[in-house]
Design an enzyme around this catalytic site. Sequence first.
Site, PDB file in Angstrom:
ATOM      1  N   HIS A  19     -15.613 -50.175  25.507  1.00 32.34           N
ATOM      2  CA  HIS A  19     -15.271 -48.428  25.611  1.00 32.34           C
ATOM      3  C   HIS A  19     -16.166 -47.647  25.309  1.00 32.34           C
ATOM      4  O   HIS A  19     -16.167 -46.119  26.127  1.00 32.34           O
ATOM      5  CB  HIS A  19     -13.517 -48.085  25.276  1.00 32.34           C
ATOM      6  CG  HIS A  19     -12.976 -49.093  26.256  1.00 32.34           C
ATOM      7  ND1 HIS A  19     -11.877 -49.870  25.853  1.00 32.34           N
ATOM      8  CD2 HIS A  19     -12.960 -49.910  27.472  1.00 32.34           C
ATOM      9  CE1 HIS A  19     -11.391 -50.504  26.604  1.00 32.34           C
ATOM     10  NE2 HIS A  19     -11.664 -50.380  27.447  1.00 32.34           N
ATOM     11  N   HIS A  42     -12.523 -56.384  36.920  1.00 38.26           N
ATOM     12  CA  HIS A  42     -11.368 -57.787  36.359  1.00 38.26           C
ATOM     13  C   HIS A  42     -11.096 -56.148  35.025  1.00 38.26           C
ATOM     14  O   HIS A  42     -10.957 -56.445  34.127  1.00 38.26           O
ATOM     15  CB  HIS A  42     -11.969 -58.471  35.006  1.00 38.26           C
ATOM     16  CG  HIS A  42     -13.482 -59.193  36.110  1.00 38.26           C
ATOM     17  ND1 HIS A  42     -14.491 -59.062  36.645  1.00 38.26           N
ATOM     18  CD2 HIS A  42     -13.051 -60.791  36.108  1.00 38.26           C
ATOM     19  CE1 HIS A  42     -14.884 -59.679  36.810  1.00 38.26           C
ATOM     20  NE2 HIS A  42     -14.039 -61.162  37.118  1.00 38.26           N
ATOM     21  N   GLY A 157     -12.703 -59.805  42.084  1.00 36.86           N
ATOM     22  CA  GLY A 157     -13.268 -58.927  41.417  1.00 36.86           C
ATOM     23  C   GLY A 157     -15.408 -59.095  41.647  1.00 36.86           C
ATOM     24  O   GLY A 157     -15.833 -58.505  42.626  1.00 36.86           O
ATOM     25  N   ASP A 182     -16.607 -57.337  33.206  1.00 40.07           N
ATOM     26  CA  ASP A 182     -16.102 -58.007  32.371  1.00 40.07           C
ATOM     27  C   ASP A 182     -14.539 -58.924  32.790  1.00 40.07           C
ATOM     28  O   ASP A 182     -13.622 -58.709  32.273  1.00 40.07           O
ATOM     29  CB  ASP A 182     -15.578 -56.660  31.690  1.00 40.07           C
ATOM     30  CG  ASP A 182     -13.942 -56.348  31.263  1.00 40.07           C
ATOM     31  OD1 ASP A 182     -14.188 -55.993  33.015  1.00 40.07           O
ATOM     32  OD2 ASP A 182     -13.601 -55.883  30.118  1.00 40.07           O
TER      33      ASP A 182
END
Length: 304
Positions: A19, A42, A157, A182
Site C-alpha cells: 500500500h 483481486h 480478474g 495481487d
Amino acid sequence: MFSYRHAFHAGNHADVLKHITLMATLRHLMLKETGIHLIDTHAGAGLYRLDGDYAEKGGEAQDGIVKLMAAMRPTEGQPAESTPAIDDYLDLVADFNPSGSLRVYPGSPFVMHRLMREASRDRLKLFELHPTDGKTLSGNVAQLEAGRSITVAREDGFEGLRPMLPPPPGAGGSRRALVLIDPSYEIKSDYHRVSACIQESIKRFPTGCYLVWYPVIPRPEAHDLPRRLRTLSQQAQRPWLHATLAIGQRPDMEINERPGLTASGMFVINPPHTLKATLQASLPLLLKVLGRGRGQAQSVESGG
C-alpha cells in the site's frame, strides 16, 4: 480453490509494502489532471476488522500496521523517524479509525478510492471471484455511494482485465491506467497466470502502469516470477522497479513452528520516476521498525 481469505492477513508487513508503493505511485500519476482507470484484479473484501475473528486468529497485523502505527504515532514519547510516503500511508489508515483505536484496515480498493479525484473522472474497477468476499466487497462499496465511478465484478480478474485494455480515452483523448495484480498465489498456476497476464497486458497497452505483488517464499515459482517480469519488461522496452521487504523470523519461534510469510515483493512496470527514491528512503525505516529477527533485508532496484 476458495479457501484463501485476506482477512487473516490484513494489515501485515506485506500490506504495508504494497500500500505504500501503491499510494506513492498513485500520488505521482495524479499530478496530471487527466483521469485514470484503476483496476484491481483481486480486490478481496475491501475493508477488514483488525479486532475480528479472522485478523485476531492470524495476528499478522501486529507485525505490520499495528507496530508501525505505534512507532510512528506513539501516544507517549518521541515518534520514530519517518518519510512523507510512510506518513501519507499512516494518515490514510488513521482516517478509517477516527476514534484513535486501530480497528479497521482498508484494503487496496479503499486505498485507491480515497485517492480518486472527482473532477478528473477517475474510475475504479474491482474484480473478486471469492463468493463471500465478493459479496462483502459489493456491500462495502455500496456504502460509499460512489455511483458509476466504482464497479464490482464477481469474476476472475485475470480474464476480466483483458477487455479493459487499452482503456477508453479520457478528456482530451489520453488513455491512462493503473493495474494492481495481487492474487493469493495459493495455487502454483497463479505465478504463471500473472506473468502471462502481464505479457498480454503490455502488448495490448504498453504505457499502462502495472503493479504486481508476490510472496517471497521457498518455492521455485516465487523466485522465478520477478525474473520473468523483468525479462518481459526488457523485451517490451519498458522501465521497471522491483522492491522487496523481509522482516525476518520471530526470535521466539519454536523449532518445528512454521514461520509464516516473512517477506514479499512489489514489481512495477512503467513506475513513476520518483518511486525509486521514495522507496529507498522508506524501506530502511520500515525494516528498522518491523524487523524482528534473522533474515531481515530490503532492496530496491530498477532498470529500463
